[in-house]
Design an enzyme around this catalytic site. Structure first.
Site, PDB file in Angstrom:
ATOM      1  N   GLU A 219     -60.441  25.718 -80.070  1.00  0.00           N
ATOM      2  CA  GLU A 219     -59.106  25.362 -80.565  1.00  0.00           C
ATOM      3  C   GLU A 219     -59.187  24.566 -81.866  1.00  0.00           C
ATOM      4  OE1 GLU A 219     -56.942  23.465 -77.376  1.00  0.00           O
ATOM      5  OE2 GLU A 219     -56.545  25.342 -76.366  1.00  0.00           O
TER       6      GLU A 219
ATOM      7  N   GLU B 214     -57.840  31.302 -72.536  1.00  0.00           N
ATOM      8  CA  GLU B 214     -57.430  30.318 -71.525  1.00  0.00           C
ATOM      9  C   GLU B 214     -56.043  30.721 -71.047  1.00  0.00           C
ATOM     10  OE1 GLU B 214     -57.632  26.255 -72.842  1.00  0.00           O
ATOM     11  OE2 GLU B 214     -59.656  26.482 -73.652  1.00  0.00           O
TER      12      GLU B 214
END
Ligand SMILES: [Mg+2]
Ligand SMILES: [Mg+2]
Ligand SMILES: [Mg+2]
Ligand SMILES: [Zn+2]
Ligand SMILES: [Zn+2]
Ligand SMILES: [Zn+2]
Lengths: 662, 662, 662
Positions: A142, A312
């Site tokens: 991320e 995710e």
């Protein structure tokens, strides 16, 4: 199309791993992502490595017929590293360092940190270069989360100066491009340029825009370092990264070439609280907003026009939004189906087990911290069972999304209610309510395959882009422009001519005035014989070649043109000057689809959506109301049936446009 | 009474200047203001000057029969200067420097910056000392905008110590004056005093007050440096400065002696969003609040009791408030008329053309960025055509405004809803609704010419000021005091006696208690036989010589005195302990005007106002409703007529008090 | 049970002191607290002391038959001290020093400041060691006010490392205890641990918890320094400290052993504005919320299970809350009665006279700044007259309050509406509405004397605490657990087993899920045959041995268990998974009182409370409505009678449970 999971063996006693991995296999999972925050476990002291644990974990994954996806652990450097090299820390605009103690505090431009990155990435990739159970890698984690794309440290200052010199060559060119005569902002040299610090009044918009470009580029360069090292070790591996939802600071398009496919992290009930202005409904708090999630699917799919992974997937309740309502029964399965319908080839739930320690204790997993099944477990297993292999999504419509226009408008929003993503969603939601698949793509990408394209806010437009769009329309494309399109040139200056500048000829329109309006002021217009409401933004148009097809009917704007349309050969161009509310957006979009001959459904209600992939229509119900479908009588249901319960899904082998609600 | 404009030739190709200037002349404009942010253009490198462009621009202005107003360019020092002298930057209370990259970041007390100021101002003024087309100068630009009056740098610390030593001579005197026994705040020496930094709890109010005085004085001193240099070069030039609206940090009164006249920058639709608590109405978002604008006219007129200039007049939509609604049709003309009615001798629109570059792209001009006319252009030309020469305004009533009371009450507001300007406006609006011209003046100024005076919050009162006001009343003046008057002495200590301290004898009243109340608590009182509402503040009075004429009728205050009145010879004194809502303010004000024999109108509705200047009554309609006037039958309309349209104006040769609405 | 006052002779001319002190004696006062901020007056220059003034003030107090309570003046070090030793300043998390100029800016861990503390405390205590008029000492003033318990300076960093080493001995133990595998947060050494600074994302919860423990311990250690020096000078003196209301950062329990009794500062109308979420009612703005005040009485009484002092009692209007409504007539007397009913032995009003100078000019005293009586004066004199000697309070119920659970839940609130004190109050208010006296005590304290105990949020639970509570129940105790009880272990990790971890066997329950819900989502449950509402938090329970007695009836939770109950021999355990609204809390509490055979009243309305001490029932009316009491016919009223007016009190010699409203 399979299901996987993220696993942190380092959080659990090694005697437990075997049980965990066996239970994953029993659930029908295919991939196990590991290692993303494990630098401290892999290298407990500088130069002392411990891979035994990871070797064992990967071995177990392979033994159970699954494959490992590994991650470079660079998002969480250990304490010893930052103590050795405090210069790797990012800095806030006032110079305060961002401290170790959470994650992602390191500067993408720090030469030291790049060296250390190279050292550790080389080490971990070489370790597993020949391991048959490792399918590929996620680079870092991320990028930019917690507002860290932009850094204001000395290393960034130096890198920014180099970046500017490479772009402009002479400082006079920079002064000219930015327009630095204004407020005496001329620079005597590249050396004199700083990152934008704390000033009494707002910054120069052209300086800010280039700083945002530079910052995004810095991350792309940092990613390339990972990708190159991973491929150097084993070029059969795939390389991906887990982007975030409704995330604007990093230009995902600019990383696409360096990745084999894009991935992203999907948290539907978090996004409705955290990403959107306004209060979420109860149904949204239980399952998210399907369009918000889907637009991100379509963005990360569109970036490469190829299937993506959900790296995710929300597994249950999560820790980071303000509130943590439990998701609806079945929501975790629903999300996997929706992802696949929008082009995902793989959905990895985050994470296997709720963690007992650290910052994410209030984040569920598929299993609880005691190892027993949590609410998402059966959903994940059901999805693994139901999903099957599919061709990529084939979308007839493009939504043109431009990160630079996002940066530029959010730096000069000209209204506290301007919100780039929400404005995009006005059009996206309308398209999706009509069952149309949409590729969210860069405006500079090849548009030949799209019957129609919508550009909600193509704010920065130069001659090249104008020519590209002209060619698209000349070739029969149907183009819909939204508010603020063409307001600025690529340097974030106003055009010499009135907006939409170089698009004026194509659209047959000039913007005479614009205004932004607070809620509570009258905002009405007439389009296609009906009165509609708009919000926040109104440009008053002068049709110059186009036909006025919408007219403001309230306020100072009364009588001025709001929407124009013009035919250009087989193509057409519509320009809408305001931010449309939902019924107006539907009108604009259905007229566009009609002109472009794009098959579509009757209008689905909020929360119910149909999406087509490979000849199958996915009907996803994100509401607490049961609904009743109509599909062609010979169409086969492969999942569910005509009655779709609350938060349930049906998959039927038929084009989406043939499906309707009773 | 003429019209002018602000122009930035440096933003445009020089081949365009001739066209621009010719069009200004065609619009009937008289003055062209230039140069305020052009340091970087004038001195591109240290010591290398380029005046050719400005010579040419001034020449063009003169050639077309207009005059130039030049500005010292000190609000935007170039980058090379701050790189040479980083010490010229201001600092935040925590020591963080305020960075270059917008404007106004330089410290008024920096010796280096003062030297540089002297150098550049001497250079530009000497350059044009003999130029026949330059009428005068504006010193710097909007001193203190973006919250920069107060600086916390080391230069300011040193200057503050000197300022204190000059004021108190001995540190014991300072300790006594401030009251530093409290919380052990005694200073051992002047050297030990710092600017107020970041402390766990609030600062000593006397220390804060003196810091605010010092900061304001520093700007006045910095302004004097400009004024002296300008006059040194050519003492026929006028010197002015463009102050801001509802701006409290700088005491405009203290600059009055150094300026030939005051100027200010009027942005009606910005102020209603930015300066006032609460939501503006739709009409206000389209044309502003006439009283808010007019009180600033009357303040900058009152500061010298002389005509003022509007140095920047809003020309259309602007960039800095939250929202940017387009002004109503005609609003730009209406504002010019209103300014002149309130004593302006000149109105300069800001600016000629919308700028393509930098921070103010979303700020309109009279022409668009492509040179075509923008919405304000015709309005400006109409105003230029309609306006004519006039004597100064002659106001019968004074509103006593005291910057130090503003600073002191806003440092100890004792309620989140205390807002000094809004409280002043309660009285000002009531006077204006009755058609009365009001000089907003310092309480220490000569009040002889005023039949009545209103002091809404004369918070800091010493014996001298009390004697001054006693003399005024003894001489037949009628005085109305509002809430919190007389609470403190000039050092911001409570008086030894109860409030209003030295005014107690004059007003015949003592304050027994005060309270501040949130919205939603009952707040009622009875005045003149009627029940009224008040808000935020209530002092409970004990009449000691005066007559109780208002009584609280709710809450713990029930039965306590709210308003007192007392005759003092031919004069009278009223003390109102609370913050009146509009009907009560009207009652208080009409009783005052009656006692003082001041001619006034019946009560005009919100948004409609009449103002008299030189025998003419200006009726300005800031609403979207047409209205119908009654004026004496023999009164001549010089602009408009008896029917005044939305956002329109009528000028009729008659005393204001003879005008009414049907 | 007597009344006293706080006095600052240093604020007034010495010729006035005699009058002031005489008037105190006339009002019937007993104690005069002095000296708390007088360091600058006592030691105007380093090493030069002036005690004459204080000698005289104490002498006057004694001459008038009263006793002095002195304070160590360490909360306000003089300017010369901080200029000599800038290192004594605290620092913010980003390193910015907290500056001199208000108070409490000094670091509890600064070795320099501890030396200076020792020097000044030794000096003042030795001075008065033999003075017969000095009864005892207050150490410092309001430790931690203005958010100063936690400091982030270098001295604190060093002290934290020592504290950790003392606790964990080996850094591996710390890494294990905190769970530092997560996000690679392992420390290589104690030296590598820093105070929690500014990080991009949130901190590790275990690190934060230990920092909060350390910071609170640092204050306790700093307090011990005072207590030891005071006793060294004269061990007949009492030592106390004035804690604050609803104050969480400092563990008051940890100072109890070092103090002879606890004191606190009670500001009822301030607390309802400043400490509680949500808008206060008009009655509360006039007299405060009786339960909010009383819970603090019961906390500081409970900390030593002994009478406490109100060291500062609100005397009228105060300066620090947002608004300053005047208290109701009689409120100042009402507060003194309530304090005594809850176990106060002494109530000192803050302060004798309103101060003319400094930060607290807008804070009333019993007299005004001119010396005349203020609104609280008669109330104080009345209370002094009415109060009489009493035995300590004997409470049948314990409320278990745990500072560490407060810190841990507020660091991971998991909802913006989580508010530890408000959640405690849900249960406390219900108990008080039933006329029951409640000791607020540490969960680890001896519970033998309590028939019942309520633990609203016993979040951190280890095996020792579980055993302690098991023993209590085994011995016949009746225990009620509230939401989030047992979620974590003492290191702030989740338990290996599901919540409530080691309490699962005792309560016969496991927490299957939890969720936090925004307002507006349906939150309903069924308990005891009735439907109730809950808010913010819901844990879904699995009864494992216990009986489900409450069930959720809305949302995803529908059908899940909300409340369980189980008998354990003569004792019982109830577990409530949600935050109950008031009617549900009453149901839970009355069932508990019934099981435990605790006498109680019918349910009193909001704002009316009865409290028993030494056989007398105090009925306090915090509302503006008159009320009518029923008491046994032979019960003697010692204050007031059966009709209790607005904001009035009655004291009747009868058990509280025999009293009711008509
Ligand atoms: Mg939607
Ligand atoms: Mg008004
Ligand atoms: Mg209550
Ligand atoms: Zn950086
Ligand atoms: Zn300064
Ligand atoms: Zn410290």
């Amino acid at each position: 199309m399979t299901i996987g999971v993220c696993y942190f063996p380092e959080h659990w006693p090694d005697e437990r791993w075997e049980t965990d991995v066996r239970q994953m296999a029993e659930a029908g999972l295919s991939y196990v992502r590991m290692g993303e925050f494990a630098w401290g476990r892999i290298e407990p002291e500088h130069g002392e490595f411990d891979f035994a644990w990871l070797d064992e974990a990967i071995g177990l994954v392979g033994d159970h017929g699954m494959e490992a996806v590994l991650c470079t652990p660079t998002a969480t450097p250990p304490k010893w590293l930052v103590d050795e090299h405090p210069d790797i820390r990012q800095a806030d605009p006032d110079g305060t360092p961002r401290e170790w103690g959470s994650r992602r505090f390191t500067c993408f431009n720090s030469p030291t940190y790049r060296e250390e990155t190279e050292r550790i990435v080389r080490k971990v990739t070489e370790r597993y270069a020949d391991n048959p159970h490792v399918a590929g890698w996620q680079a870092d984690n991320e990028y930019g989360c917690h507002d860290t794309v932009r850094c204001y440290c000395e290393d960034c200052a130096a890198a920014f100066r180099e970046w500017l010199e490479a772009k402009y060559e002479e400082v006079e060119a920079l002064n000219e491009a930015w327009g630095n005569t204004f407020w005496s902002q001329q620079y005597p040299s590249f050396e004199a340029v700083d990152p934008p610090g704390l000033t009494p009044a707002e910054h120069h918009p052209s300086r800010l825009l280039d700083y945002h470009r530079f910052a995004s580029d810095s991350v792309a360069e940092y990613n390339r370092l990972h990708a190159d090292l991973i491929r150097e070790a084993n070029d059969d591996w795939f390389v991906t990264h887990n982007f975030m939802g409704d995330f604007g600071a990093l230009d995902a398009h600019s990383l696409a070439d360096d990745l084999d496919f894009l991935g992203w992290d999907s948290y539907p009930t978090g996004f409705v609280q955290d990403r959107r202005p306004g209060q979420a409904t109860t149904d949204e708090l239980r399952a998210g907003d399907p369009d918000e999630v889907a637009m991100n699917h379509d963005l990360y799919r569109g970036a490469k026009r190829a299937p993506f992974w959900v790296l995710e997937q929300q597994p249950g309740d999560v820790n980071w939004p303000p509130h943590a309502p439990q998701p609806a029964e079945g929501a975790m399965r629903l999300w996997a189906h929706q992802a696949v319908a929008h082009g995902a080839d793989e959905v990895l739930y985050f994470r296997w087990r709720r963690c007992r320690e650290g910052q994410e204790q209030y984040h569920a997993g598929l299993r609880k911290q005691d190892g027993s099944p949590d609410r998402g477990y059966d959903d994940a297993a059901a999805a693994a069972d139901e999903l099957f292999d599919l061709e990529p999504v084939d979308a007839p419509v493009a939504l043109l999304h431009d990160y630079e226009s996002l940066w530029a408008t959010e730096n000069q929003p000209h209204s506290p209610h301007w919100h780039y993503w929400s404005h995009l969603r006005a059009y996206y939601d309308a398209l999706r309510a009509r069952g149309v698949q949409v590729d969210v793509v860069s405006p500079t990408s090849d548009l030949d395959d799209y019957a129609a394209a919508v550009a909600p806010t193509l704010y920065l437009v130069g001659d090249d882009l104008a020519a590209h769009l002209e060619a698209y329309v000349a070739d029969g494309g149907h183009l819909l422009f939204g508010a603020r399109t063409g307001e600025k040139d690529p340097h974030n200056q106003l055009h010499e001519s009135l907006a939409p500048g170089p698009l004026a000829d194509l659209a047959g329109v000039r913007v005479d005035q614009h205004e932004s309006l607070p809620d509570g002021m009258p905002t009405r217009l007439r389009y296609d014989g009906e009165t509609h409401d708009y919000r926040t933004w109104a440009s008053w148009l002068d049709a110059e070649g186009a036909t006025a097809v919408g007219e403001y009917t309230a306020g100072v704007a009364e009588g001025r043109t709001a929407v124009t349309r013009t035919d250009r050969g087989r193509g057409s161009v519509t320009y809408c000057g305001c931010w449309p509310t939902d019924r107006l957006a539907d009108g604009l979009v259905t007229d566009l689809l009609g002109a472009a001959n794009v098959a579509h459904t009757s209008r689905f209600p909020e929360g119910v959506r149909v999406a087509e992939r490979n000849g199958y229509a996915w009907v996803t119900n994100f509401t607490s109301e049961e609904l009743s479908l109509s599909a062609p009588t010979d169409a086969a249901f492969v999942v569910g049936g005509e009655t779709v319960g609350a938060f349930d899904v049906a998959v039927v082998e038929t084009p989406a446009a043939t499906v309707s609600l009773d």
